[in-house]
Design a protein around this motif. Structure first.
Motif, PDB file in Angstrom:
ATOM      1  N   ARG A  58       0.833  -1.202   0.000  1.00 51.30           N
ATOM      2  CA  ARG A  58       0.000   0.000   0.000  1.00 51.30           C
ATOM      3  C   ARG A  58       0.872   1.258   0.000  1.00 51.30           C
ATOM      4  N   LEU A  59       1.886   1.292   0.863  1.00 51.79           N
ATOM      5  CA  LEU A  59       2.773   2.457   0.924  1.00 51.79           C
ATOM      6  C   LEU A  59       3.540   2.655  -0.372  1.00 51.79           C
ATOM      7  N   THR A  60       3.948   1.541  -0.978  1.00 51.85           N
ATOM      8  CA  THR A  60       4.664   1.624  -2.242  1.00 51.85           C
ATOM      9  C   THR A  60       3.812   2.303  -3.313  1.00 51.85           C
ATOM     10  N   ARG A  61       2.528   1.953  -3.362  1.00 52.74           N
ATOM     11  CA  ARG A  61       1.630   2.571  -4.338  1.00 52.74           C
ATOM     12  C   ARG A  61       1.475   4.062  -4.083  1.00 52.74           C
ATOM     13  N   TYR A  62       1.395   4.431  -2.811  1.00 50.95           N
ATOM     14  CA  TYR A  62       1.265   5.857  -2.481  1.00 50.95           C
ATOM     15  C   TYR A  62       2.513   6.628  -2.907  1.00 50.95           C
ATOM     16  N   PHE A  63       3.683   6.066  -2.628  1.00 46.82           N
ATOM     17  CA  PHE A  63       4.938   6.720  -3.019  1.00 46.82           C
ATOM     18  C   PHE A  63       5.027   6.834  -4.531  1.00 46.82           C
ATOM     19  N   SER A  64       4.657   5.773  -5.210  1.00 41.05           N
ATOM     20  CA  SER A  64       4.719   5.778  -6.669  1.00 41.05           C
ATOM     21  C   SER A  64       3.773   6.825  -7.240  1.00 41.05           C
ATOM     22  N   GLU A  65       2.569   6.920  -6.673  1.00 45.02           N
ATOM     23  CA  GLU A  65       1.591   7.892  -7.144  1.00 45.02           C
ATOM     24  C   GLU A  65       2.096   9.314  -6.944  1.00 45.02           C
ATOM     25  N   ALA A  66       2.620   9.601  -5.763  1.00 44.86           N
ATOM     26  CA  ALA A  66       3.121  10.945  -5.465  1.00 44.86           C
ATOM     27  C   ALA A  66       4.294  11.298  -6.362  1.00 44.86           C
ATOM     28  N   LEU A  67       5.183  10.344  -6.571  1.00 45.71           N
ATOM     29  CA  LEU A  67       6.379  10.584  -7.378  1.00 45.71           C
ATOM     30  C   LEU A  67       6.024  10.851  -8.836  1.00 45.71           C
ATOM     31  N   ILE A  99      -8.806  12.017   3.428  1.00 39.64           N
ATOM     32  CA  ILE A  99      -7.636  12.258   4.265  1.00 39.64           C
ATOM     33  C   ILE A  99      -6.414  11.562   3.671  1.00 39.64           C
ATOM     34  N   THR A 100      -6.600  10.369   3.118  1.00 38.07           N
ATOM     35  CA  THR A 100      -5.514   9.665   2.443  1.00 38.07           C
ATOM     36  C   THR A 100      -4.981  10.488   1.281  1.00 38.07           C
ATOM     37  N   GLU A 101      -5.883  11.048   0.485  1.00 37.36           N
ATOM     38  CA  GLU A 101      -5.489  11.869  -0.655  1.00 37.36           C
ATOM     39  C   GLU A 101      -4.706  13.102  -0.200  1.00 37.36           C
ATOM     40  N   MET A 102      -5.048  13.652   0.941  1.00 39.31           N
ATOM     41  CA  MET A 102      -4.335  14.819   1.451  1.00 39.31           C
ATOM     42  C   MET A 102      -2.898  14.461   1.834  1.00 39.31           C
ATOM     43  N   TYR A 103      -2.722  13.289   2.436  1.00 38.78           N
ATOM     44  CA  TYR A 103      -1.363  12.840   2.772  1.00 38.78           C
ATOM     45  C   TYR A 103      -0.540  12.606   1.503  1.00 38.78           C
ATOM     46  N   VAL A 104      -1.143  11.989   0.493  1.00 36.86           N
ATOM     47  CA  VAL A 104      -0.429  11.736  -0.757  1.00 36.86           C
ATOM     48  C   VAL A 104      -0.057  13.057  -1.442  1.00 36.86           C
ATOM     49  N   ALA A 105      -0.983  14.029  -1.399  1.00 38.37           N
ATOM     50  CA  ALA A 105      -0.701  15.337  -1.981  1.00 38.37           C
ATOM     51  C   ALA A 105       0.444  16.021  -1.257  1.00 38.37           C
ATOM     52  N   LEU A 106       0.503  15.867   0.058  1.00 40.17           N
ATOM     53  CA  LEU A 106       1.593  16.450   0.840  1.00 40.17           C
ATOM     54  C   LEU A 106       2.915  15.750   0.518  1.00 40.17           C
ATOM     55  N   LEU A 107       2.843  14.439   0.288  1.00 36.04           N
ATOM     56  CA  LEU A 107       4.034  13.685  -0.110  1.00 36.04           C
ATOM     57  C   LEU A 107       4.527  14.148  -1.481  1.00 36.04           C
ATOM     58  N   GLU A 108       3.589  14.372  -2.396  1.00 32.24           N
ATOM     59  CA  GLU A 108       3.933  14.914  -3.717  1.00 32.24           C
ATOM     60  C   GLU A 108       4.647  16.259  -3.580  1.00 32.24           C
ATOM     61  N   CYS A 109       4.127  17.091  -2.714  1.00 39.38           N
ATOM     62  CA  CYS A 109       4.704  18.413  -2.477  1.00 39.38           C
ATOM     63  C   CYS A 109       6.154  18.287  -1.987  1.00 39.38           C
ATOM     64  N   ALA A 110       6.389  17.314  -1.121  1.00 40.37           N
ATOM     65  CA  ALA A 110       7.733  17.127  -0.561  1.00 40.37           C
ATOM     66  C   ALA A 110       8.745  16.672  -1.608  1.00 40.37           C
ATOM     67  N   PHE A 111       8.268  16.012  -2.675  1.00 41.72           N
ATOM     68  CA  PHE A 111       9.140  15.540  -3.748  1.00 41.72           C
ATOM     69  C   PHE A 111       9.402  16.601  -4.818  1.00 41.72           C
ATOM     70  N   ASP A 112       8.681  17.708  -4.775  1.00 40.63           N
ATOM     71  CA  ASP A 112       8.711  18.699  -5.852  1.00 40.63           C
ATOM     72  C   ASP A 112       9.497  19.931  -5.410  1.00 40.63           C
ATOM     73  N   LYS A 113      10.631  20.198  -6.063  1.00 42.71           N
ATOM     74  CA  LYS A 113      11.476  21.327  -5.650  1.00 42.71           C
ATOM     75  C   LYS A 113      10.799  22.670  -5.865  1.00 42.71           C
ATOM     76  N   ARG A 114       9.788  22.729  -6.752  1.00 49.32           N
ATOM     77  CA  ARG A 114       9.048  23.974  -6.972  1.00 49.32           C
ATOM     78  C   ARG A 114       8.135  24.290  -5.799  1.00 49.32           C
ATOM     79  N   ARG A 115       7.712  23.254  -5.064  1.00 47.45           N
ATOM     80  CA  ARG A 115       6.741  23.423  -3.978  1.00 47.45           C
ATOM     81  C   ARG A 115       7.299  22.960  -2.638  1.00 47.45           C
ATOM     82  N   PHE A 116       8.598  22.769  -2.595  1.00 42.55           N
ATOM     83  CA  PHE A 116       9.269  22.212  -1.428  1.00 42.55           C
ATOM     84  C   PHE A 116       8.896  22.961  -0.147  1.00 42.55           C
ATOM     85  N   GLY A 117       8.866  24.299  -0.238  1.00 45.11           N
ATOM     86  CA  GLY A 117       8.587  25.104   0.946  1.00 45.11           C
ATOM     87  C   GLY A 117       7.157  25.039   1.428  1.00 45.11           C
ATOM     88  N   GLN A 118       6.251  24.539   0.586  1.00 45.49           N
ATOM     89  CA  GLN A 118       4.840  24.443   0.990  1.00 45.49           C
ATOM     90  C   GLN A 118       4.604  23.334   2.006  1.00 45.49           C
TER      91      GLN A 118
END
Length: 262
Positions: A58-67, A99-118
């Motif tokens: 499950r976590l692998t899918r979330y990471f893959s989706e965010a990435l 709530i799951t989607e919000m965590y994945v969106a936050l994970l996406e943000c953490a991977f993106d240098k354009r939105r890193f500070g968000q």
């Protein structure tokens, strides 16, 4: 007769590598293009001796989706503490929930240098405190206009959009159709009777602020109709709330699923 002591050393390295290769290898390969730190962080989050196969998958899918939401040229190694906190929360979240989607969106943000500070460090814990309805409400009031709601306490006629329009039609003796871009529509919520509680909670977390110091023309117009007081307040996202909304929802429109119901 003395029994000789035999020291047995177990090298789990190969076992761990084999488990990682089974199902996680593709994500690790993609993360490796960001750098060694990113690989280390992902391995910590997905460490197989801490997770069952179901949760690791499950976590692998979330990471893959965010990435995959982040273009290759904009990917960056995320802050380790942020990723580990999000991973811990995602392990117990139902798939497909708001709530799951919000965590994945936050994970996406953490991977993106354009939105890193968000990806503010407090956002992980804020998401944890939200109900699905509160997340929907945040998205609903994220427009440029302040949104108006009725009643300091729940009132019967303010539970649905149709009952609100019917109420005003009755007191004004003519058909009333409201422009819902200026009002909170209770129909978007699973439990509209909790609207006032949701707002109090969101205000207490600094995500929402009252806008009654500058009441809109609509709020003034509905304050008193035919001598009947119509209690109305206006709210909007705070500056901090806007940052939270951008990081945890992006451009997504949040809608409740069956798993989000109270």
């Amino acid at each position: 007769m003395d029994v000789p002591k035999i020291e047995i050393k177990l090298d789990a390295t190969k076992v761990v590598e084999d488990v990682y290769e089974d199902g996680v290898a593709d994500v690790l390969k993609e993360v490796s293009t960001i750098g060694v730190d990113a690989v280390k962080t992902l391995k910590l989050a997905l460490f197989p001796l801490q997770l069952g196969a179901f949760f690791q998958d499950r976590l692998t899918r979330y990471f893959s989706e965010a990435l995959h939401r982040v273009p290759l040229e904009h990917r960056v190694a995320p802050i380790e503490s942020t990723v580990l906190q999000i991973s811990e929360k995602l392990r117990v979240q139902e798939e497909g929930g708001i709530i799951t989607e919000m965590y994945v969106a936050l994970l996406e943000c953490a991977f993106d240098k354009r939105r890193f500070g968000q990806a503010h460090p407090s956002f992980v814990n804020i998401v944890t405190q939200l109900s699905a309805d509160e997340a929907i409400l945040l998205d609903h009031i994220s427009t440029a206009n302040a949104k108006i709601y009725f009643g300091r306490e729940p009132i019967d006629w303010a539970q649905t959009s149709s009952s609100i329009e019917r109420h005003f039609s009755e007191v004004m003796f003519k058909s009333v159709k409201l422009d819902w871009q200026f009002f909170i529509n209770p129909d978007v919520l699973a439990e509209p009777s909790y609207l006032q509680i949701y707002i109090e909670h969101l205000v207490s977390m600094g995500l929402v602020s009252y806008d009654n110091d500058r009441p809109t023309e609509l709020a003034q117009a509905f304050e008193s109709i035919n001598g009947q007081l119509q209690p109305a307040w206006a709210i909007r996202l705070s500056r901090f709330g806007k940052l939270f909304h951008q990081a945890c929802t992006g451009e997504a429109i949040l809608r409740a699923t069956a798993s989000d119901r109270l």
